[in-house]
Write a protein that holds these residues in place. Sequence first.
Motif, PDB file in Angstrom:
ATOM      1  N   LEU A  17       0.843  -1.191   0.000  1.00 34.85           N
ATOM      2  CA  LEU A  17       0.000   0.000   0.000  1.00 34.85           C
ATOM      3  C   LEU A  17       0.883   1.246   0.000  1.00 34.85           C
ATOM      4  N   GLY A  18       0.580   2.185  -0.868  1.00 36.25           N
ATOM      5  CA  GLY A  18       1.385   3.410  -0.947  1.00 36.25           C
ATOM      6  C   GLY A  18       2.367   3.405  -2.095  1.00 36.25           C
ATOM      7  N   ILE A  19       2.632   2.218  -2.683  1.00 33.11           N
ATOM      8  CA  ILE A  19       3.495   2.154  -3.871  1.00 33.11           C
ATOM      9  C   ILE A  19       2.588   2.400  -5.072  1.00 33.11           C
ATOM     10  N   ASN A  20       2.337   3.660  -5.347  1.00 34.35           N
ATOM     11  CA  ASN A  20       1.321   3.993  -6.359  1.00 34.35           C
ATOM     12  C   ASN A  20       1.785   5.028  -7.367  1.00 34.35           C
ATOM     13  N   GLY A  21       3.100   5.216  -7.511  1.00 36.38           N
ATOM     14  CA  GLY A  21       3.606   6.157  -8.508  1.00 36.38           C
ATOM     15  C   GLY A  21       3.569   7.591  -8.021  1.00 36.38           C
ATOM     16  N   HIS A  22       3.313   8.510  -8.937  1.00 33.22           N
ATOM     17  CA  HIS A  22       3.289   9.935  -8.591  1.00 33.22           C
ATOM     18  C   HIS A  22       2.302  10.648  -9.500  1.00 33.22           C
ATOM     19  N   PRO A  23       1.933  11.895  -9.185  1.00 31.56           N
ATOM     20  CA  PRO A  23       0.972  12.629 -10.024  1.00 31.56           C
ATOM     21  C   PRO A  23       1.383  12.638 -11.491  1.00 31.56           C
ATOM     22  N   GLY A  24       0.443  12.262 -12.323  1.00 31.52           N
ATOM     23  CA  GLY A  24       0.712  12.186 -13.758  1.00 31.52           C
ATOM     24  C   GLY A  24       1.115  10.805 -14.218  1.00 31.52           C
TER      25      GLY A  24
ATOM     26  N   GLY B 264       9.815  20.115  11.439  1.00 26.81           N
ATOM     27  CA  GLY B 264       9.850  20.104   9.978  1.00 26.81           C
ATOM     28  C   GLY B 264       9.820  18.719   9.368  1.00 26.81           C
ATOM     29  N   TYR B 265       9.626  17.661  10.212  1.00 22.03           N
ATOM     30  CA  TYR B 265       9.680  16.282   9.688  1.00 22.03           C
ATOM     31  C   TYR B 265       8.569  16.013   8.672  1.00 22.03           C
ATOM     32  N   ILE B 266       7.325  16.382   8.979  1.00 23.74           N
ATOM     33  CA  ILE B 266       6.199  16.088   8.084  1.00 23.74           C
ATOM     34  C   ILE B 266       6.408  16.754   6.727  1.00 23.74           C
ATOM     35  N   ASN B 267       6.797  18.019   6.746  1.00 29.87           N
ATOM     36  CA  ASN B 267       7.009  18.731   5.484  1.00 29.87           C
ATOM     37  C   ASN B 267       8.135  18.091   4.677  1.00 29.87           C
ATOM     38  N   ASN B 268       9.121  17.525   5.382  1.00 28.69           N
ATOM     39  CA  ASN B 268      10.252  16.872   4.718  1.00 28.69           C
ATOM     40  C   ASN B 268       9.826  15.606   3.977  1.00 28.69           C
ATOM     41  N   THR B 269       8.746  14.959   4.452  1.00 24.14           N
ATOM     42  CA  THR B 269       8.296  13.710   3.819  1.00 24.14           C
ATOM     43  C   THR B 269       7.364  13.961   2.635  1.00 24.14           C
ATOM     44  N   LEU B 270       7.024  15.231   2.380  1.00 22.90           N
ATOM     45  CA  LEU B 270       6.101  15.565   1.294  1.00 22.90           C
ATOM     46  C   LEU B 270       6.847  16.102   0.084  1.00 22.90           C
ATOM     47  N   SER B 271       6.350  15.749  -1.079  1.00 19.07           N
ATOM     48  CA  SER B 271       6.907  16.268  -2.333  1.00 19.07           C
ATOM     49  C   SER B 271       5.876  17.178  -2.993  1.00 19.07           C
ATOM     50  N   ILE B 272       6.377  18.126  -3.832  1.00 18.44           N
ATOM     51  CA  ILE B 272       5.498  19.094  -4.483  1.00 18.44           C
ATOM     52  C   ILE B 272       5.185  18.631  -5.898  1.00 18.44           C
ATOM     53  N   ALA B 273       3.881  18.571  -6.209  1.00 18.19           N
ATOM     54  CA  ALA B 273       3.455  18.220  -7.565  1.00 18.19           C
ATOM     55  C   ALA B 273       3.428  19.471  -8.432  1.00 18.19           C
ATOM     56  N   GLN B 274       3.444  19.295  -9.735  1.00 21.42           N
ATOM     57  CA  GLN B 274       3.478  20.435 -10.654  1.00 21.42           C
ATOM     58  C   GLN B 274       2.196  21.252 -10.599  1.00 21.42           C
ATOM     59  N   MET B 275       1.137  20.664 -10.026  1.00 17.88           N
ATOM     60  CA  MET B 275      -0.125  21.399  -9.880  1.00 17.88           C
ATOM     61  C   MET B 275      -0.146  22.179  -8.564  1.00 17.88           C
ATOM     62  N   ASN B 276       1.019  22.239  -7.876  1.00 13.39           N
ATOM     63  CA  ASN B 276       1.203  22.969  -6.612  1.00 13.39           C
ATOM     64  C   ASN B 276       0.596  22.268  -5.400  1.00 13.39           C
ATOM     65  N   GLY B 277       0.024  21.076  -5.575  1.00 13.49           N
ATOM     66  CA  GLY B 277      -0.396  20.284  -4.434  1.00 13.49           C
ATOM     67  C   GLY B 277       0.766  19.445  -3.926  1.00 13.49           C
ATOM     68  N   LYS B 278       0.591  18.826  -2.752  1.00 14.74           N
ATOM     69  CA  LYS B 278       1.648  17.988  -2.190  1.00 14.74           C
ATOM     70  C   LYS B 278       1.166  16.555  -2.024  1.00 14.74           C
ATOM     71  N   TYR B 279       2.113  15.635  -1.979  1.00 15.49           N
ATOM     72  CA  TYR B 279       1.820  14.218  -1.788  1.00 15.49           C
ATOM     73  C   TYR B 279       2.978  13.582  -1.024  1.00 15.49           C
ATOM     74  N   LYS B 280       2.723  12.449  -0.396  1.00 11.07           N
ATOM     75  CA  LYS B 280       3.743  11.808   0.449  1.00 11.07           C
ATOM     76  C   LYS B 280       4.712  11.019  -0.417  1.00 11.07           C
ATOM     77  N   ASP B 281       5.956  11.452  -0.480  1.00  6.19           N
ATOM     78  CA  ASP B 281       7.017  10.736  -1.196  1.00  6.19           C
ATOM     79  C   ASP B 281       8.285  11.575  -1.126  1.00  6.19           C
ATOM     80  N   TYR B 282       9.391  10.984  -1.539  1.00  8.35           N
ATOM     81  CA  TYR B 282      10.664  11.698  -1.615  1.00  8.35           C
ATOM     82  C   TYR B 282      11.028  11.827  -3.097  1.00  8.35           C
ATOM     83  N   ARG B 283      10.462  12.845  -3.774  1.00  5.92           N
ATOM     84  CA  ARG B 283      10.686  13.030  -5.205  1.00  5.92           C
ATOM     85  C   ARG B 283      10.988  14.489  -5.519  1.00  5.92           C
ATOM     86  N   SER B 284      11.673  14.680  -6.637  1.00  8.35           N
ATOM     87  CA  SER B 284      11.993  16.023  -7.105  1.00  8.35           C
ATOM     88  C   SER B 284      10.723  16.689  -7.648  1.00  8.35           C
ATOM     89  N   SER B 285      10.586  17.988  -7.437  1.00 14.64           N
ATOM     90  CA  SER B 285       9.406  18.712  -7.922  1.00 14.64           C
ATOM     91  C   SER B 285       9.491  19.005  -9.417  1.00 14.64           C
TER      92      SER B 285
END
Length: 685
Positions: free
Chosen positions: A394-401, A603-624
């Motif tokens: 659960l949670g291994i679901n890719g990224h926005p787009g 700042g731990y929670i914010n560190n675990t979130l990545s920024i999507a190109q639509m300016n929303g956030k999601y849980k992962d460690y990915r480049s914006s």
Amino acid sequence: QHTPLSYDYVLVAKTIDDQERTAFKKQTEYIDELKKKNFKVTKIIDDDLIFYGIQAPKEIFEKYRYLLKVSDACNWSSDQNIVPLSTIVHFILNHTPIRSGGLRDLMKMKVFEARFCLHEKKKQRELKESWARNYFGEKVALYYLWLGWYTYLLIAPALIGIVVFLYGLSFFSTSPLKEVCEADTVMCPLCDKGCKVWRLSDTCSYAKVSLLFDNNGTVLFAMFMAVWTLFLEFWKRHRASYVCEWKVSDWSEEEEELILEIVNNAHCEPKEFRHSYLRSTLVLICVTVMQILVIIGLTHALVVFRVIAAGFLAKESWEFLSNHSNTGAMMLGAVMHYLIITVMTRVNRIVAMKLCGIEKTRSFAATEKSFTVKMFTFQFFTYFSSLFYVAFFLGINGHPGDYVRIAGKWRLEECHPSGCLTDLFIQMTIIMVLKQTISNVFEFTGWFCRFLKRRRAQKLQRKCAHCYLKDDSELKNGSELCENCKLRDWHNNYRLNDVDSFSLFNEFLEMIQFSFTTIFVAAFPLAPLLALINNVIEIRLDAIKMVTLERRMVPKKTNDIVWMDILEAVGVLAVIANGLVIGVSSDFIPRLVYRYRYGCMVGYINNTLSIAQMNGKYKDYRSSEDYSLTPQFWLILAVRFAFVILFEHVLVICKFIAAWFVPSAPMQVKNDRLFDKLKRLKEEL
């Protein structure tokens, strides 16, 4: 001369007026075969039923006792003064063939309606005060011995689990929780259709629940439970003390079966040991295909169900339901999983029996062991396939787009920013609570209704004055009840629920809860408490059921529970699964890495979130920019695997060292057996 017990066994058939009918001829032929073996058969007709009381000749039991004395394995084990009369008669009746087949075949053809050994009123009254192994045999006695020991040892983990649960409350004032509850962060929609963007602060309650189960105390509790499974080594010592006292330490069920075959037919041929690679391969393929169908089919079905349910709930006008659509879908999925388990239990039993038939095992003991392994395997995957998905996938679901989808259509679910462990907790809680409460309530209600019917029926029936005045000593000396009182007693036994050779297996199957209290206990510290409460009730209900509401089980001797190897395998699997839950599923490692790198949790929670190109956030460690995985992701992944390997190896090594260090039987027991054998050998000399 026949045995002192009034009747060893009873057969019941429907009354057949037409003596030319096939069923009547088969019935008569079978009874005649028993009479040829010098069995005394008493026939009593009651309206549309015929009762056949079976008494075996005394020489059969003398043969049995003599063969026990000269056997290799059973000689030093058997208590020669305790002979399981109904066990011998049960075996002979099942192995007395006619042209149409044996008793089992006749039962399937409805030539006979029922078969059972009789309850003994005096001993039933004694069983209300104390447990007596001689009444139901060592096999049932060992079940209660195991259940009592297991329940007693659940007290410690139940109390510690409560402490760990309460310890989670201390994290309510920590920085990560405040970040969730006070955040103004906008998160990406959780599904494609119907789901809206949402604020992280909306899930404050969910984050609090997560901390109750995903904290540092949970890690220590999981380690404790891994070591706790060593109680199986102490169970071996506990069991050894009793089987030595019962004089069945070296008992061989297969050798006893050979003795019974000789008693039944002195000219019998032994069933040779055979092994067919073709049959074994066929069974292996069938088991593999069955598990693949269960794992893939069941998991996919539940995942699709949850995804569709989440979409529907997200469109609801009720704001609370739409805001918690994923949690609602998870709970509905757990209920659906329980319903599937209920159906699959029946399917698994049929498939396991068919596979045992393909194997053609040579003895009942071998059949029982083979059936146990297959049935547990099927049940294990039925129960845990969905839980393994929630725990590790659960949670291994890719990224926005570029989300991962089933059949290119249904988007997989996401974990909450506080972690996936709460989803696993919800699944386990609902399945475990439903299984224990609903099944016990239904069983108890059914038993209680049948008990009331029996009580009303008994008030209408009374023994005649002549039989009422007879005491037990007269009956043991060969005196019998009159025909009316016999019929009354046989009718009372006939009305009880049926039992068979696998009835005790059904009780042991309830102990799949052992898997719940050990595997994934890191996600559900209260599992031992629920198991403890259930077992305290289960022991009493099982005892009431066996003594008063079911026909008497045929007593059988044994010196161990057939589930022992399976329980030990579950103990090892528990170490591996809990290591993976803590290392892979929980946020323990990411929190540990963050604290080590930055010195605090701000700042731990914010560190675990990545920024999507639509300016929303999601849980992962990915480049914006290009959604590539960041170096922190690989660092955390490396630490996760290092923790899992270290956790598992250390605890597995500790388990095996402890198993080697603790003798399987107390020295006093070994010495008692040694002196007992020496004494017997001297007596023989």
